[in-house]
Motif scaffolding. Structure first.
Motif, short mmCIF file in Angstrom:
data_model
loop_
_atom_site.label_atom_id
_atom_site.label_comp_id
_atom_site.label_asym_id
_atom_site.label_seq_id
_atom_site.Cartn_x
_atom_site.Cartn_y
_atom_site.Cartn_z
N ILE A 24 0.77 -1.22 0.02
CA ILE A 24 0.02 0.00 0.24
C ILE A 24 0.82 1.41 -0.12
O ILE A 24 1.82 1.20 0.28
CB ILE A 24 -0.94 -0.11 1.16
CG1 ILE A 24 -0.09 -0.11 2.41
CG2 ILE A 24 -1.98 -1.03 1.23
CD1 ILE A 24 -0.98 0.52 3.74
N LEU A 25 0.25 2.42 -0.33
CA LEU A 25 0.98 3.73 -0.47
C LEU A 25 0.59 4.55 0.83
O LEU A 25 1.26 5.29 1.39
CB LEU A 25 0.62 4.56 -1.54
CG LEU A 25 0.93 3.97 -3.13
CD1 LEU A 25 0.24 4.90 -4.08
CD2 LEU A 25 2.44 4.01 -3.01
N GLY A 26 -0.46 4.10 1.51
CA GLY A 26 -0.95 4.71 2.75
C GLY A 26 -2.48 4.47 2.86
O GLY A 26 -3.03 3.59 2.24
N GLY A 27 -2.88 5.11 3.97
CA GLY A 27 -4.27 4.90 4.43
C GLY A 27 -4.72 4.88 5.88
O GLY A 27 -3.82 5.64 6.45
N PHE A 28 -5.60 4.30 6.34
CA PHE A 28 -5.91 4.13 7.83
C PHE A 28 -6.51 2.79 7.94
O PHE A 28 -7.09 2.13 7.29
CB PHE A 28 -6.80 5.42 8.20
CG PHE A 28 -8.12 5.42 7.84
CD1 PHE A 28 -9.09 4.77 8.64
CD2 PHE A 28 -8.55 6.04 6.56
CE1 PHE A 28 -10.66 4.87 8.07
CE2 PHE A 28 -9.86 5.97 6.19
CZ PHE A 28 -10.86 5.38 6.92
N VAL A 29 -6.49 2.60 9.60
CA VAL A 29 -6.78 1.31 10.16
C VAL A 29 -7.99 1.55 11.28
O VAL A 29 -7.50 2.73 11.91
CB VAL A 29 -5.97 0.43 10.35
CG1 VAL A 29 -5.08 1.08 11.44
CG2 VAL A 29 -6.40 -0.89 10.89
N GLU A 30 -8.91 1.07 11.29
CA GLU A 30 -9.77 1.34 12.61
C GLU A 30 -10.19 -0.24 13.15
O GLU A 30 -10.23 -1.13 12.24
CB GLU A 30 -11.21 1.81 12.10
CG GLU A 30 -12.01 2.11 13.55
CD GLU A 30 -13.38 2.54 13.11
OE1 GLU A 30 -14.22 3.01 13.89
OE2 GLU A 30 -13.62 2.55 11.72
N VAL A 31 -9.98 -0.29 14.10
CA VAL A 31 -10.21 -1.47 15.11
C VAL A 31 -11.17 -1.43 16.12
O VAL A 31 -11.03 -0.53 16.81
CB VAL A 31 -9.01 -2.11 15.90
CG1 VAL A 31 -9.03 -3.47 16.28
CG2 VAL A 31 -7.64 -2.17 14.65
N VAL A 81 -11.69 -5.21 11.89
CA VAL A 81 -10.81 -4.31 11.38
C VAL A 81 -11.21 -3.76 10.26
O VAL A 81 -11.38 -4.58 9.21
CB VAL A 81 -9.33 -5.38 11.05
CG1 VAL A 81 -8.16 -4.34 10.89
CG2 VAL A 81 -8.99 -5.91 12.51
N SER A 82 -10.96 -2.55 10.17
CA SER A 82 -11.58 -1.94 8.54
C SER A 82 -10.31 -1.20 8.20
O SER A 82 -9.84 -0.35 8.97
CB SER A 82 -12.60 -1.00 8.82
OG SER A 82 -13.60 -1.62 9.21
N LEU A 83 -9.62 -1.47 6.99
CA LEU A 83 -8.43 -0.73 6.46
C LEU A 83 -9.32 -0.17 5.26
O LEU A 83 -9.73 -0.63 4.24
CB LEU A 83 -7.52 -1.77 6.08
CG LEU A 83 -6.30 -2.07 7.09
CD1 LEU A 83 -6.93 -3.09 8.03
CD2 LEU A 83 -5.22 -2.60 6.36
#
Length: 80
Positions: A57-64, A69-71
């Motif tokens: 990946i180049l970037g992004g965010f994650v939420e747990v 887990v959502s990316l």
């Protein structure tokens, strides 16, 4: 088990259950396991590892939250 969903602007990259997820956090790589504390973090360029799969990946965010887990990730476009 964790419920993992990885989305990019183009499509859903993965949706399913995994035992762990390794992500390239902006403060360093970290691993998400079952019963991980709730977190939201930005991601930097690197590799997401889940099951036997790897996704650059180049970037992004994650939420747990509650073993979900959502990316949301940005990937390099494929050259035609």
């Amino acid at each position: 088990m964790l419920k993992l969903k990885i989305v990019s602007p183009e499509r859903i990259e993965f949706s399913g259950e995994v035992e762990s997820v390794k992500v390239p956090g902006s403060q360093g790589n970290f691993e998400i396991l079952n019963d991980h504390a709730p977190i939201i973090s930005t991601l930097q360029k690197g590799v997401v590892e889940y099951g036997n799969e790897k996704l650059e990946i180049l970037g992004g965010f994650v939420e747990v939250q509650k073993n979900e887990v959502s990316l949301c990730v940005e990937k390099e476009e494929m050259q035609k």
